[in-house]
Scaffold this motif. Structure first.
Motif, short mmCIF file in Angstrom:
data_model
loop_
_atom_site.label_atom_id
_atom_site.label_comp_id
_atom_site.label_asym_id
_atom_site.label_seq_id
_atom_site.Cartn_x
_atom_site.Cartn_y
_atom_site.Cartn_z
N GLY B 296 0.84 -1.21 0.00
CA GLY B 296 0.00 0.00 0.00
C GLY B 296 0.86 1.25 0.00
O GLY B 296 0.57 2.23 -0.68
N ASP B 299 2.21 1.80 -3.35
CA ASP B 299 1.18 2.36 -4.22
C ASP B 299 0.96 3.85 -3.96
O ASP B 299 0.81 4.64 -4.89
CB ASP B 299 -0.14 1.60 -4.03
CG ASP B 299 -0.04 0.17 -4.57
OD1 ASP B 299 0.89 -0.08 -5.36
OD2 ASP B 299 -0.87 -0.67 -4.19
N ALA B 300 0.93 4.20 -2.69
CA ALA B 300 0.61 5.60 -2.37
C ALA B 300 1.81 6.51 -2.57
O ALA B 300 1.68 7.61 -3.09
CB ALA B 300 0.10 5.70 -0.94
N PRO B 363 7.88 18.09 6.35
CA PRO B 363 7.21 18.30 5.06
C PRO B 363 8.22 18.44 3.93
O PRO B 363 8.44 19.53 3.43
CB PRO B 363 6.42 19.58 5.27
CG PRO B 363 7.17 20.30 6.33
CD PRO B 363 7.84 19.28 7.18
N SER B 366 5.73 14.82 -0.70
CA SER B 366 4.42 14.31 -0.31
C SER B 366 4.50 12.88 0.22
O SER B 366 3.71 12.48 1.06
CB SER B 366 3.45 14.40 -1.49
OG SER B 366 3.92 13.57 -2.53
N ASN B 369 4.58 12.06 4.07
CA ASN B 369 3.30 11.92 4.73
C ASN B 369 2.84 10.48 4.74
O ASN B 369 2.29 9.99 5.70
CB ASN B 369 2.26 12.70 3.95
CG ASN B 369 1.89 13.94 4.68
OD1 ASN B 369 1.89 13.92 5.89
ND2 ASN B 369 1.59 15.00 3.96
N VAL B 370 3.04 9.83 3.60
CA VAL B 370 2.57 8.45 3.47
C VAL B 370 3.25 7.58 4.52
O VAL B 370 2.59 6.83 5.24
CB VAL B 370 2.88 7.91 2.06
CG1 VAL B 370 2.48 6.45 1.96
CG2 VAL B 370 2.17 8.74 1.01
N GLN B 373 1.97 8.50 8.08
CA GLN B 373 0.60 8.09 8.35
C GLN B 373 0.45 6.57 8.31
O GLN B 373 -0.28 5.98 9.10
CB GLN B 373 -0.35 8.73 7.33
CG GLN B 373 -0.29 10.25 7.31
CD GLN B 373 -0.82 10.86 8.60
OE1 GLN B 373 -1.53 10.19 9.34
NE2 GLN B 373 -0.48 12.10 8.85
N ALA B 374 1.18 5.93 7.41
CA ALA B 374 1.07 4.48 7.31
C ALA B 374 1.67 3.83 8.54
O ALA B 374 1.14 2.83 9.06
CB ALA B 374 1.78 3.99 6.05
N ILE B 388 2.99 11.41 15.88
CA ILE B 388 3.77 11.98 14.77
C ILE B 388 4.19 13.39 15.13
O ILE B 388 3.38 14.22 15.50
CB ILE B 388 2.94 12.00 13.48
CG1 ILE B 388 2.59 10.56 13.11
CG2 ILE B 388 3.70 12.67 12.36
CD1 ILE B 388 1.68 10.45 11.91
N THR B 390 6.02 16.68 13.63
CA THR B 390 6.50 17.25 12.38
C THR B 390 7.51 18.34 12.68
O THR B 390 7.24 19.24 13.47
CB THR B 390 5.33 17.84 11.58
OG1 THR B 390 4.34 16.85 11.46
CG2 THR B 390 5.78 18.28 10.22
N PRO B 393 12.44 20.76 7.74
CA PRO B 393 13.39 19.93 7.00
C PRO B 393 14.79 19.99 7.60
O PRO B 393 15.50 18.99 7.63
CB PRO B 393 13.36 20.54 5.60
CG PRO B 393 11.99 21.11 5.48
CD PRO B 393 11.65 21.61 6.85
#
Ligand SMILES: Nc1ncnc2c1ncn2[C@@H]1O[C@H](COP(=O)(O)OP(=O)(O)OP(=O)(O)O)[C@@H](O)[C@H]1O
Ligand SMILES: Nc1ncnc2c1ncn2[C@@H]1O[C@H](COP(=O)(O)OP(=O)(O)OP(=O)(O)O)[C@@H](O)[C@H]1O
Ligand SMILES: [Mg+2]
Ligand SMILES: [Mg+2]
Lengths: 286, 516, 318, 577
Positions: B296, B299-300, B363, B366, B369-370, B373-374, B388, B390, B393
């Motif tokens: 997954g 894929d994301a 950040p 993108s 994030n995956v 979150q995953a 999480i 954040t 950088p």
């Protein structure tokens, strides 16, 4: 030195009254957004950060009314949570800048003299720093997030309110009705705070309402630049930023929904602010 | 609306058609502006992508990730502690001055100079001295046996710059006004700040094989993924490395050129940075890996253009390895299939249910994030909680260099690429007390195996030891491997010749590009 | 009061404002708690050499006022220090990117002027009619479209879908640059059109209601002549004032547009420098924008007597 | 020959409001026709319709014929033609009527250059000759000056010159002198009359001042609420008004009693002599005379005394202004003193020092024996000062707090000075309101919903609520229509009589002062130049300035040349400022 307040003042100049339907629609819309923000935890169909990697960038469906983003997060839910920062942060800025602005404006306008000159000079300097620039500088100094920008914006907007209040108070102060109060034996403090201030409040309030719209847009821009609200917190500006890369793939919705929401809220706020200032514009010429 | 992602289909390309002729010029999209072209700071894709065509190293790292002589005509390893380089004769810098051993010594010594603060210091950490030992000979003496130093000479660490230029430019060396003066097939042309860098063919280039086919190449900086994709799609630029994942499907469909996939050496991992916490128990680490829906994630994060892996290296870096070693390293390892139930049980066994973990992300792009979150979702599914955090950088970068920045942090993501053709580069990092052993993982057996391997000079023999190290790491999971993904390349319809490979970081790939 | 004395007075005020602004820009760094060296080197590997270098370069061991004086002396000579990120003089880094921003601002400014003035004039001449309302509603909506929203929408439509315009870069040569800057300057102009449009409208409406306009009409002047010579001419003051405010707004908002369109101007440089903690560059750009604002407004102030002769006499304007 | 023929003109707004209701009016060549009436009666609308200057969405009816051209259905071109050659208009406020951002020369030559196509030099020459004709002192210099550099009187001359550039057959003057001082008014009227005569123009002269109309017009039309109430020979209409409205208007109009070179006349005679044309307009002034005879209580200490008061304003970069110079007055208990003088003569400054709004530079103010020179600072001082003197301000629209209802305003003032229960206070407020002719409903009203006269009554009640020893009224009636002014004036008289109030009455209008005050002082550029009993002062002025002031007041037999002579005579000796 000429200042942005003048520009704002001109914007406020009375005009043909808008039909109240736009005002009503705007008010209802803002109310709905506010309710969605306050009760997001009850109303939102999903947690804002719930990832569903099997269901990414989905179009609108009964399960996800506004589709999902690149992580399969529900756009509607994120919009509702995002409304919190979208509304609360500008609210803080407006409340703070209005309170400080009114106090300083009252001081400068009522006392006049050197206090007025000194404050005026300070305002000139702050005016030279556009709000967004001050916010960016605050981020450079104190790091990303909303705290520094909100404080910086409050400082940047306070002189707007202060200068408007000052000029309104100064022009009120020279009016015969103020002299009449003095002749009747009322003290300066009473006249300034209890009589003159309430008379200028509606205009200041209308200006602050308009400021709310500007601040909202500016803070959203800051988040869009990646300097404001940080991922994964749901925020409209940050959502546009995150969804930007999806645009090339034709996934317009995740970027468009928050963008449109920002535009609509700002329009609604402006409609309300302008109508408010129109309504009172006639009574107390600025 | 685009339909649901099908399992993506793709295959690796190693070469493209040879050019039919020379080009006046072509343009290349770079996702960022290099901060500097000073090889000592060239540590990122954006910098190296350009620099690789201008400045050459002692060794040359080829697109197939093999190492061959570069500015050093030959290299000898007379003792385990010394490396002797014979500098190639007849090479000139772009200003026409000849390359000498003195230039090599000056260039390499910069990495040891604290005032420079080289990003490649780690390659030189065991170096005792770098000396000119002949007209065209440089001898590097190490503090102990080191089989790896020479492998690093194929990258920016081995770049040779004119000593005179270094002295002349001083602090402006490598920036947009100072520029560089190296020996590569292209010379530094113009640097329009924020916009582009133009390289020009160097007619005095020494290697006829790699003489530039194009008179000019212009790197255009396009930070915005949208802009880059559009420019590629419309033919506004001729090509680019590292295509944004979102754009890959579209560019595959595009008739403006070819979307290609090439060799990569990077594995996308979750670094376990606190082995005293809940993740100190190997069962919890294994459970977390099993709970991650890695397909997954593929894929994301990369739109399916990648494969899940259970080890920390890619096959591509096993240059010179024996077949047996590769079979051991990739065939005879534990698999961690997606199995939430089993994972949950492991966590219960370990008594870690309800434990809280801190995951730090930033950040940056993108896909970050995956992963965040995953990971959070996976942890939740097995009864753990992930908070999480954040950070900027830069603060994120600090995780990799500053131990205090990792305090209280359990997990963070990295895409760890190897810059030399030896998997040992990866495993030497995980030895006890190594700088980049971020979790402080310690396994005496592993350390012994790796140290043994480091001392073996024969690549094939060495690889069998390395395979053992890979097996241990696979069982113990000091880092959690997630997936590997190919390097992506888009080559417009005007051009051809380039070999898709992560070697674009060090190999003068632009010289190979000519007219289609 | 003579013109010379007025100008001198304005110049004094300008210098004072700039001086105070420079204090703010410089000493803001001292608001951050902790060691200034670690602030400047935030996020970088603080090797002792780097610390020593930064300390020496910024004279961080000197008392703050001395540091300020050194900095100011440098700034006055065009030396803004060295970029930590680009390893280059800040003035060079900024100088390389300034033309793009200026081009963008000039183009956006031109669009704002043309569209804003036209909208304002048309609305004011049709006051209360359908056209007026349409223009007002249009302006209100435009004014609510932040630059970043405008940017992504324009990119999505005109660059991605239709492919009419490039979506990045600033082009080469004059016409190509203009072509490249069309979309960005539209995105930048959108929000500000409302400002000029509404000010023009209200200023014109105000003048239209003035008795001298009726006098001019009663004397048999053509409507066009009256509008031009008496209405528009008298409306310029507030429009110019707003334009002064616009300059700073455009410069700041250009950071958003430049970031969205991948333009290498000082706006995107500002954002990137904030991102990469390159404080000397941030400082320099902030000071630059502030100076631009102050200077433009001072110029407008000085021009005022030419626009409104009463201003010279110190009487209330308008 | 008839220049202008308006017949059955109607004007309706889209909302159905009828602003003009069947106006018929003619002006012949060489004739001066007056159009009089109170504010809002439609005078300006009528005048503007002649030039086709109409509210944008009004519907017109009837006809307006200017020479051979019908105005209402003229094409755009014809309208321009008509404005360029046939008729010109002079507006009320010259400051508003001339573009402040262009030079005087530009204003004058603009139409000649742009409409008639004359060369710049030619236009300039014409402009200079016209400026000479309207007696502007330095035409060459004025060409390059901006309006703000000229005085109101000079600007009005510029406006007249501008109107004459097109050599119009008909000159429309819409209250051309209302914004000016009496002396300036006389000069402007002189210029207008001279030009009208020398050019043989017809003139439509709009004014709300009956005396002025009577002085210069051949015929008058009296308007009220969009209708013509009465018309006829000017003198005749005033001597012998027919319509009820005109009668009321004439009765309400105050006048100074002027008998050239005659002895002071008793006010009683005035009242009786209502058939006498000269005194007719003074018919309603009887009350004042009786008031003056009832109150005077000399011998005792004066209620208000101010001695040697001076005030100089210094402003950065400008000459200091000596607003008041060594002024002294005394008012006996229950007396009424008038202060007259032109704009800027220092009247208001003087008043502000007395009520403690302004600190005098020098001098001494005593009220009811107490020292009241300095601006009160402590709360006790403030209240004491307030109880000794109150003030009614000039502009009724600005002197009331827009947010506070009339009742609340009075109540606040009352309760500041006395402890009163809420109900008692309410009762007192109602009493006071009734006393000034207002009622219960007005207590709840915000100023916005009240008329000018009503507001001034509220202001009066508010001042009386504190029960002060002295009441200062600064131009308290000058913003009101004559009929409303008459009502407020009689109210003040009545209150004076009932309460024995001491009043300092400031006005630029000699007629009003004459009606209310026993004694009068005349101020000029900060100094008091003459003082005395009002009647004596008016009848036998000693100071040339007083004489000029009196002679400048319009009246049916008005010798404008004499005024001009006096004015120039005054210029030289008193020009020191
Ligand atoms: N453009 C307009 N639109 C609507 N109503 C108007 C307009 N102009 C004047 N009126 C109204 O018409 C009436 C007559 O106005 P006009 O100006 O003719 O009065 P006036 O007799 O000249 O009064 P004043 O002495 O105050 O100048 C007033 O009630 C005024 O409010
Ligand atoms: N606050 C002030 N600062 C400077 N000058 C002032 C101030 N107040 C009044 N003056 C000046 O003092 C002079 C007298 O003004 P004042 O208002 O007393 O005249 P006035 O007789 O009441 O005139 P009007 O009939 O126009 O009301 C004027 O020249 C005026 O410009
Ligand atoms: Mg009128
Ligand atoms: Mg006055």
């Amino acid at each position: 030195m000429t200042t942005p307040t003048m520009a704002m003042k001109v914007l406020r100049s009375p005009r043909a009254r808008r039909s109240s339907t736009t005002f009503l629609i705007s008010a209802v819309f803002l109310g709905a957004v506010t309710i969605a923000a306050i009760f997001a935890s009850f109303l939102a169909p999903y947690p804002p950060n719930q990832v569903d990697l099997l269901n990414i960038q989905a179009g609108p469906s009964p399960a996800h009314w506004l589709g999902t983003d690149a992580l399969g997060r529900d756009t509607l839910s994120r919009m509702m949570y995002g409304a919190r920062t979208a509304l609360l942060a500008p609210l803080l800025v407006v409340v703070f800048s209005t309170i400080v602005g009114i106090l300083l404006g009252l001081l400068a306008g009522w006392r006049g003299g050197w206090i007025d000159s000194v404050l005026g000079r300070i305002f000139d300097v702050i005016f030279a720093f556009p709000a967004l620039l001050l916010a960016i500088m605050a981020v450079a100094l104190f790091g990303k997030g909303l705290v520094a920008p909100v404080v910086a914006m409050s400082i940047a907007y306070a002189p707007f309110v202060a200068r408007l209040t000052r000029s309104l108070i100064a022009s009120e102060r020279s009016r015969p009705y103020v002299a009449a109060y003095r002749v009747q034996g009322f003290g300066g403090g009473f006249i300034a705070l209890r009589r003159v201030l309430p008379n200028v409040m509606p205009i200041v309030g209308a200006q602050s309402t308009l400021n709310f719209g500007y601040v909202l847009a500016e803070l959203a821009a800051l988040s869009f630049l990646g300097l404001g609200v940080q991922a994964p917190t749901a925020d409209w500006g940050a959502m546009v930023n995150e969804a930007q890369s999806g645009l090339i793939g034709g996934y317009f919705l995740p970027a468009l929904v928050p963008a449109v929401a920002i535009v609509l809220v700002v329009v609604a706020v402006n409609v309300i602010g302008e109508e408010l200032s129109d309504r009172i514009g006639g009574e107390i010429p600025a | 609306e685009p339909e649901k992602a099908q399992p993506a289909e793709w295959e690796l390309t190693s070469t493209t058609d040879a050019p039919s002729g020379d080009l006046e010029s072509f343009t290349w999209a770079n996702y960022a502006e290099p901060y500097s072209l000073d090889y000592a700071y060239a540590f990122d894709y954006a910098d190296n992508m350009v620099l690789a065509n201008v400045c050459e190293s002692l060794m040359r790292l080829n697109p197939d990730w093999t190492l061959s002589p570069g500015l050093a005509e030959s290299v000898a390893h007379p003792t385990p502690e010394t490396w002797v380089y014979e500098i190639r004769d007849g090479v000139t810098f772009h200003d026409g001055t000849p390359l000498t051993a003195a230039d090599a010594v000056a260039s390499m010594n910069r990495h040891l100079d604290p005032a420079v603060g080289s990003s490649w210091y780690s390659t030189y950490q065991n170096v005792a001295s770098i000396e000119q030992t002949g007209d065209m000979q440089v001898t590097v003496t190490m503090t102990g046996p080191d089989s790896q130093f020479n492998l690093g000479m194929g990258g920016s660490a081995g770049v040779i710059e004119s000593a005179a230029t270094l002295a002349d430019k001083g602090a402006d060396y490598g920036n947009s006004t100072g520029g560089v003066n190296c020996t590569g097939p292209f010379s530094f042309g113009e640097w329009q700040s924020g916009e582009s860098i133009t390289l020009e063919r160097y007619d005095g280039y020494w290697d006829p094989e790699l003489t530039a086919r194009s008179a000019e190449v212009k790197f255009i900086f396009m930070n915005d993924a949208n802009a880059r994709t559009n420019a590629l799609k419309s033919g506004e630029v001729d090509g680019g490395w590292m295509i944004p994942a979102d754009a890959v499907p579209q560019l595959l469909d595009s008739d403006q050129g070819d979307m290609l996939f090439g060799l990569n050496t990077a594995v996308n991992n979750l670094i376990i940075s606190d082995l005293d916490g809940p993740l100190g128990d190997v069962r919890v680490r294994q459970a977390l890996l099993m709970a991650l829906d890695r397909q997954g994630i593929v894929d994301a994060a990369v739109k399916g253009y990648g494969t899940t892996t259970d080890v920390l290296t890619t096959e591509s870096v096993w240059d010179g390895a024996s077949d047996a070693a590769i079979a051991t390293a990739f065939g005879d390892v534990e698999e961690y299939p997606y199995d939430v139930e089993a994972a949950k049980k492991l966590v219960e066994e370990a008594g870690a249910t309800g434990a809280e973990l801190t995951y730090v992300t930033a950040p940056i792009s993108s896909d970050f994030n995956v992963y965040a979150q995953a990971t959070a979702a996976a942890a939740e599914s097995i009864g753990l909680t992930v908070n999480i955090e954040t950070v900027t950088p830069n603060a994120y970068t600090a995780l990799f260099s500053d131990p205090t920045a990792r305090e209280g942090v359990d997990l963070f993501y990295t895409s760890w690429y190897l810059s030399s053709p030896d998997p040992l580069e990866m495993y030497s990092v995980l030895r006890t007390d190594e700088f980049s052993n971020y979790g402080g993982w310690s396994n005496p057996e592993f350390d012994a195996v790796v140290n043994e391997a480091l001392a073996i000079q024969d690549p094939a023999e060495r690889s069998e030891k390395t395979a053992e190290a890979q097996q241990i790491a696979n069982e113990e999971l000091p880092w959690l491997p997630m997936f590997e993904a190919p390097v992506t390349l888009f080559m417009g319809e005007r051009i051809t010749g380039v070999s898709p490979s992560i070697a674009f970081m060090y190999y003068p790939w632009a010289a190979t590009i000519g007219a289609r | 009061m003579t013109t010379l004395r007025r100008v001198a007075g304005k110049l004094g005020a300008l210098l004072l404002t700039l001086f105070l602004a420079s204090l703010l820009v410089f000493f803001s760094r001292f608001l951050v708690p902790g060691d200034p060296v670690s602030f400047l080197l935030r996020g970088r590997k603080p090797s002792p050499e780097a610390v020593a270098q930064v300390t020496a370069q910024y004279g961080l061991d000197l008392p703050p006022w001395q540091q300020y004086l050194n900095w100011l002396t440098g700034v006055l000579q065009g030396d803004f220090g060295r970029s930590l990120q680009y390893r280059q003089d800040v003035s060079q880094v900024i100088g390389d990117r300034l033309p793009v921003t200026l081009g963008l601002v000039v183009m956006a400014g031109t669009m704002i002027a043309i569209v804003g003035l036209t909208a304002g004039i048309v609305a004011s001449l049709n006051r209360g009619k359908v056209l007026d309302r349409a223009v007002l509603i249009g302006l209100t909506v435009l004014g609510a479209i932040p630059s970043f929203v405008g940017s992504i929408v324009l990119i999505a439509i005109f660059a991605v879908q239709l492919g009419w315009f490039p979506s990045f870069g600033s082009g080469e040569g004059f016409w190509d640059t203009i072509y490249h800057l069309v979309l960005p300057s539209i995105a930048l102009a959108i929000v500000f059109v409302v400002l000029v449009g509404k000010v023009t409208r209200s200023s014109m409406v105000e003048q239209l209601g003035r008795e001298h306009v009726e006098v001019a009409t009663s004397r048999g002047l053509k409507r066009g002549t009256v509008i031009r010579r008496h209405v528009f001419r008298n409306s310029i003051g507030p429009i110019l004032t707003v334009s002064g405010v616009l300059v700073a707004g455009l410069l700041v908002a250009s950071s958003i547009v430049e970031a969205a369109f991948g333009l290498a101007g000082i706006g995107s440089l500002l954002v990137a420098s904030v991102d990469r903690l390159d404080f000397p560059v941030v400082q320099a750009i902030v000071l630059l924008i502030v100076t631009a604002f102050v200077v433009v407004n001072a110029i407008i102030d000085v021009l005022e007597p030419w626009i409104d002769p009463r201003a010279a006499a110190g009487a209330g304007a308008r | 020959m008839t220049l202008l023929d308006i017949s059955e003109l109607t004007l309706d707004l889209p909302n159905g409001k009828r602003l003009l209701d069947g106006i018929s009016l003619t002006v012949a060549e060489g004739e001066t026709v007056g159009l009089v009436g109170e504010s809002g009666s439609g005078k300006s609308l009528t005048a503007r319709s002649v030039l086709g200057l109409l509210p944008s969405r009004a519907t017109m009816g009837g006809s307006v014929q200017l020479l051979d051209q019908s105005v209402l259905d003229a094409s755009r071109r014809q309208l321009l033609e008509l404005r360029r050659t046939r008729a010109s208009m002079i507006f009320q406020d010259p400051r508003a009527g001339i573009n402040p951002m262009r030079t005087v020369g530009d204003h004058l030559t603009e139409t000649m250059r742009l409409c008639e196509g004359r060369s710049a030099a030619d236009a300039r020459a014409v402009a200079i000759s016209l400026m000479e004709a309207v007696r502007l002192p330095r035409p060459e210099e004025h060409l390059h000056q901006y309006p703000h550099e000229l005085s109101g009187g000079m600007l009005q001359r510029v406006m007249i010159a501008g109107a004459l550039t097109s050599s119009p057959r008909l000159l429309i003057c819409d209250e051309p002198t209302t914004a000016l001082d009496v002396t300036t008014q006389a000069e402007i009227i002189g210029v207008l009359a001279e030009q009208r005569a020398s050019r043989g123009m017809g003139m439509l002269f709009i004014t709300h001042d009956l005396n002025l109309a009577a002085a210069i017009c051949d015929r008058v039309y009296v308007m009220s609420a969009g209708r013509v109430e009465e018309q006829g020979d000017a003198r005749q209409v005033f001597r012998n008004p027919q319509a009820a409205y005109t009668k009321r208007l004439v009765a309400a109009t105050p006048t100074i009693v002027v008998r050239d070179s005659s002895t002071p006349t008793d006010a009683g005679t005035d009242a009786a002599a209502s058939t006498n044309p000269d005194a007719a307009v003074g018919a309603s002034t009887g009350g004042a005379a009786s008031a003056s005879s009832t109150v005077a209580v000399p011998a005792t200490e004066p209620m208000l005394s101010a001695t040697g008061i001076s005030k100089t304003y210094t402003r950065r970069g400008k000459e200091p202004v000596h607003a008041v110079i060594d002024a002294s007055i005394e008012i006996p208990r229950g007396g009424a003193l008038g202060v007259v003088g032109e704009s800027g003569s220092g009247k208001s400054t003087f008043a502000r020092m007395i009520v403690g709004l302004e600190q005098a530079d020098a001098g001494d103010i005593r009220i009811a024996g107490r020292e009241r020179t300095s601006v009160p600072s402590s709360r006790v001082e403030r209240l004491e000062h307030a109880r000794s003197v109150q003030m009614v301000f000039q502009d009724p629209y600005l002197s009331l707090d827009p947010r506070i209802t009339a009742g609340k305003a009075i109540e606040d003032a009352m309760r500041l000075h006395r402890r009163l229960s809420t109900t008692d206070a309410r009762e007192r407020v109602l009493e006071l309101l009734e006393q000034v002719g207002l009622g219960d409903v007005h207590a709840q009203a915000r100023p916005r919903t009240l008329s000018g006269g009503q507001r001034q009554r509220v202001a009066l009640a508010r001042a009386l609520a504190i029960e002060p020893d002295v009441l200062v009224m600064d131009e308290a009636t000058s913003a009101l229509d004559v009929s409303v002014q008459a009502q407020v004036l009689s109210l003040v008289e009545e209150i004076r009589r009932e309460r024995g109030l001491t009043v300092l009455f400031i006005s630029h209008d000699l007629a009003v002062v004459r009606r209310l005050c026993d004694e009068t002082v005349v101020m000029k550029t900060g100094a008091i130049v003459e003082r005395g009993r009002t009647i004596e002062l008016l009848g036998n002025p000693q100071h040339p300035y007083t004489r000029l002031l009196i002679d400048s007041v319009p009246r049916p037999e008005w010798n404008l040349d004499a005024v001009a002579a006096e004015a120039s005579e005054l210029e030289d000796p008193v020009a020191q400022n």
